[in-house]
Design a protein around this motif. Sequence first.
Motif, PDB file in Angstrom:
ATOM      1  N   GLY A   1      10.503  62.894 167.291  1.00  0.00           N
ATOM      2  CA  GLY A   1      11.078  64.099 166.722  1.00  0.00           C
ATOM      3  C   GLY A   1      11.006  64.021 165.203  1.00  0.00           C
ATOM      4  O   GLY A   1      11.302  62.975 164.611  1.00  0.00           O
ATOM      5  N   PHE A   2      10.584  65.101 164.551  1.00  0.00           N
ATOM      6  CA  PHE A   2      10.343  65.046 163.104  1.00  0.00           C
ATOM      7  C   PHE A   2      10.567  66.421 162.488  1.00  0.00           C
ATOM      8  O   PHE A   2      10.178  67.438 163.071  1.00  0.00           O
ATOM      9  N   ILE A   3      11.206  66.445 161.320  1.00  0.00           N
ATOM     10  CA  ILE A   3      11.437  67.687 160.587  1.00  0.00           C
ATOM     11  C   ILE A   3      10.795  67.528 159.216  1.00  0.00           C
ATOM     12  O   ILE A   3      11.352  66.891 158.326  1.00  0.00           O
TER      13      ILE A   3
ATOM     14  N   GLU B   1       3.701  59.951 154.147  1.00  0.00           N
ATOM     15  CA  GLU B   1       3.334  58.534 154.169  1.00  0.00           C
ATOM     16  C   GLU B   1       4.022  57.819 155.333  1.00  0.00           C
ATOM     17  O   GLU B   1       3.432  56.944 155.981  1.00  0.00           O
ATOM     18  N   PHE B   2       5.270  58.174 155.602  1.00  0.00           N
ATOM     19  CA  PHE B   2       5.970  57.608 156.750  1.00  0.00           C
ATOM     20  C   PHE B   2       5.259  58.010 158.042  1.00  0.00           C
ATOM     21  O   PHE B   2       5.030  57.174 158.929  1.00  0.00           O
TER      22      PHE B   2
ATOM     23  N   ALA C   1      12.788  62.048 159.739  1.00  0.00           N
ATOM     24  CA  ALA C   1      12.362  62.115 158.342  1.00  0.00           C
ATOM     25  C   ALA C   1      11.917  60.745 157.864  1.00  0.00           C
ATOM     26  O   ALA C   1      12.261  59.719 158.458  1.00  0.00           O
ATOM     27  N   GLY C   2      11.177  60.740 156.760  1.00  0.00           N
ATOM     28  CA  GLY C   2      10.647  59.495 156.222  1.00  0.00           C
ATOM     29  C   GLY C   2      11.296  59.063 154.933  1.00  0.00           C
ATOM     30  O   GLY C   2      10.725  58.238 154.201  1.00  0.00           O
TER      31      GLY C   2
ATOM     32  N   LEU D   1       9.458  64.630 148.199  1.00  0.00           N
ATOM     33  CA  LEU D   1      10.026  64.357 149.524  1.00  0.00           C
ATOM     34  C   LEU D   1       8.995  64.595 150.630  1.00  0.00           C
ATOM     35  O   LEU D   1       8.959  63.860 151.620  1.00  0.00           O
ATOM     36  N   LEU D   2       8.165  65.609 150.470  1.00  0.00           N
ATOM     37  CA  LEU D   2       7.104  65.849 151.450  1.00  0.00           C
ATOM     38  C   LEU D   2       6.123  64.675 151.477  1.00  0.00           C
ATOM     39  O   LEU D   2       5.647  64.279 152.545  1.00  0.00           O
TER      40      LEU D   2
END
Length: 543
Positions: free
Chosen positions: A345-347, A363-364, A310-311, A357-358
């Motif tokens: 790995g990313f959720i 951006e991350f 997550a970012g 949050l999205l």
Amino acid sequence: MAKVAFVSIMWHSRFVEELGVEYLTAVLRKETNHEVRIFYKFPEDNYNDFFQQVIGFNPDIVGISLSHKYTGLEPLYAGASLLKEKLPEVYLCIGGIFASTNAENIMRKIQEVDCVFLGESENIIVDFVDKVINHQSIDALDGVVYRCENGTLKTIPKKNFIMDLDAIPFPARDYMEEDWFKMVNLMGSRGCHGHCHFCNVPSMYAVYGTEHCWRGRSIANIVDEMEYLYKEHGVLIFSFNDSSFEDAMPLTEGKKRLATFANEILKRGLRILWTCCFRAETFKNNKEDIELIELMVKSGLYNLLIGVEAGNKRALNNFSKRATISDNYQSIEIFDRYPVYISKGFIMFTPQSTPSLLRDNLEFAHKIGLDQELIYLTTKAAVFDQTPYVTDLQNEGYLTQDYDWENEYPYTWKDDNVRQFAEALQFIRDVYMDELEYTQYYGRNAIIWYRFAEGRYRKELEYNQYHVNRLRKEIGIYNYAFISASIDLCERGWNIHEYRIIKSKYFDHGFLKVYDEMVLQSKKISRLFRMNNITMEDIANNH
């Protein structure tokens, strides 16, 4: 002597071997005279035709691997009834992570299933087969759920880890007889010291009722297997399934283990490539870690997966990740200095997701180049049973106590606009998964060619790398714009007609257009190498 059939249900048309059934087959072949065979079921295989092959083997016992709910339930439903119809006396057992954590649910739903293995089963498989074929009770075995004669279910908890993994024979890779590309999965350890709330690896070992015990094979034993596969079968690429390859505790011991592994490969002169998973907080920008990374790259590390997930800090805390945002950035920056392909790995979506949050995630993802791989920007948090994530969602009101255990995403959503966006992307995943995966891995072959070539064929490889970089950058621009415009739409209020316009502009006429160019470019470089009689095997064997 018994006939034992193991069924490995592939989740993809690409071959992705399951080590579990291969280990069980190897143990039975080493310690018994039973006839054992593995059957691989691919998604495109017709259920009836596939299971008729299994039936034609006329087995006494059929074991089906069920590691993931999204791969195995449907073929299990279809196959169980057919097997019992054609072979009324066959004993049907299942195993794997999903089976271990849903044993009673599965057995209540599918009456044809006679037994479920809990956790790892190499230490009981010989006794199990002997008792079944001799019509003896299995109630003394370690870690099984079985159906009694009166139909009731009885659970024998799992108590014993296999501490000496070197004692297990190498997996039985019968597929080596086939004309398939020689890339194999390996297991260097079992268990995990991590406590990521969403992960189902610790839950696999929670069936023991103890801490999630990590155990590693000896480095000599691991490299013995690699050397055998390299010399006897021409295997060039090895992919480790370990949750985190450096996981021995304390971490200093894990790093010593990595150094010993890399040095052993170099000592034996194995001209191979290997890939594994690392945690983001493991490596720092210091002299010792940089030297270790350079040693691993020299020994063949060409690809790694880092679970950045997550970012934003809140999501990482919800996942109980040890790594910080800073750790994620630093680990990627360090490995980006070397000729390795960095998977992440990313959720993207969770039940708590908001447009804000999205946006943080997007951006991350953009900063670390993750937006070049749209598959990561379409992922939703999956619910794996008996994980802390289940409890977290239930406590927050996103998941009922009696949630649908067969559903990967059984939760409710905080923001209905986000839910509709996530479902729209799920449709893309369902329809275009092959294209998403192709663009995800596009460029990895360029790394493989480059690493094996070691400076030779420079003109051809530079030509290929130029187009790889160009097309990945171009597809990243479309992917970023697609997700960004869709998040804007979530903020305004989801509108399916507006979404279709966005999708048409950035996905249909953007992503898919660049995908077609990637396929064409791959064909061009393959043709170029063929014209010059260059193969990967030739490069790897040319010292």
